[in-house]
Write an enzyme that holds these catalytic residues in place. Sequence first.
Site, PDB file in Angstrom:
ATOM      1  N   ASP A 207       0.843  -1.195   0.000  1.00  0.00           N
ATOM      2  CA  ASP A 207       0.000   0.000   0.000  1.00  0.00           C
ATOM      3  C   ASP A 207       0.879   1.246   0.000  1.00  0.00           C
ATOM      4  OD1 ASP A 207       0.396   0.988   2.979  1.00  0.00           O
ATOM      5  OD2 ASP A 207       0.162  -1.194   3.032  1.00  0.00           O
ATOM      6  N   ASP A 209       0.605   3.597   2.425  1.00  0.00           N
ATOM      7  CA  ASP A 209       0.392   4.158   3.751  1.00  0.00           C
ATOM      8  C   ASP A 209      -0.808   5.109   3.668  1.00  0.00           C
ATOM      9  OD1 ASP A 209       1.284   4.013   6.455  1.00  0.00           O
ATOM     10  OD2 ASP A 209       2.177   5.991   6.266  1.00  0.00           O
TER      11      ASP A 209
END
Length: 290
Positions: A207, A209
């Site tokens: 991802d 974040d």
Amino acid sequence: MTWKLGIIGGSGLYEIDGLKGEWVGIETNFGSPSDDLFIADLNGQEVVFLPRHGRGHKYTPSSINYRANIEALKRVGVTDIVSLSAVGSLKHRYAPEHFVIVDQFIDRTIARPKSFFDTGLVAHVSMAHPVCDRLVEMAYDAAIKTGVTVHKGGTYLAMEGPQFSTRAESELYRNWGCDVIGMTNMPEAKLAREAEIPYVTVAMVTDYDCWNEDHDNVDVTSVIKVLHHNSAAAKQLIKNLCEAVSGTQRTPSPHDFALDNAIITAPSARDPLMEQKLEVILRRVGANTK
């Protein structure tokens, strides 16, 4: 010396075609590790798996017994550790499903014992170069062969967790020049150094974040979705590593001698109980090293 790879990662990494082994319970002087060790053979190469959070993901990043995990691997003769970890990306160029072979860390954890050494027996090991250059090259080559996009080098920000970052924190770490963020590789890397086991991190990006407004904020569902996608590449990376070292002789690494000149407590001032507790960690140098 022959290679004996220790693999620290998530549950299921040991489900590899051709892998044969058994689960072995290990107790250490620092308590129980996260799980039994899966001691196995992969096409003639001995390898030891340790689920970092335990099978079924029982332990938070803060409650993992990192000292027991590393000592357990040392007890069974592991020569080198490869740590596979899910991370968030702090830069555009590290996209979800990419792998990063980390070469530096910033440790922001605050609630974990970070050393085997304590009052009565003090040591200061160097962490200037926290991973093994040889393992970095090996892991990079093994990742390339899987077909995954892989980056060699990067700084891993270790946060305490278990919550994900605030946006302010995420932007701060980006301003520091960090590349990826995770919760588990510290104090793991520090303890591996004290145990004189060369160590490398393969960070698997799941991802962005929470800093990247073009993407949804990180959550468990999105992390698990990408982890499942990365799982096949991670298993193939392990197979590639085993093939690379199988049948070869392992030459010493500088990290095999990390305790040389690191122990500062005079022999006459050392606590015998601490020497006994550290018998596995001090196996090479001996309790009476000056």
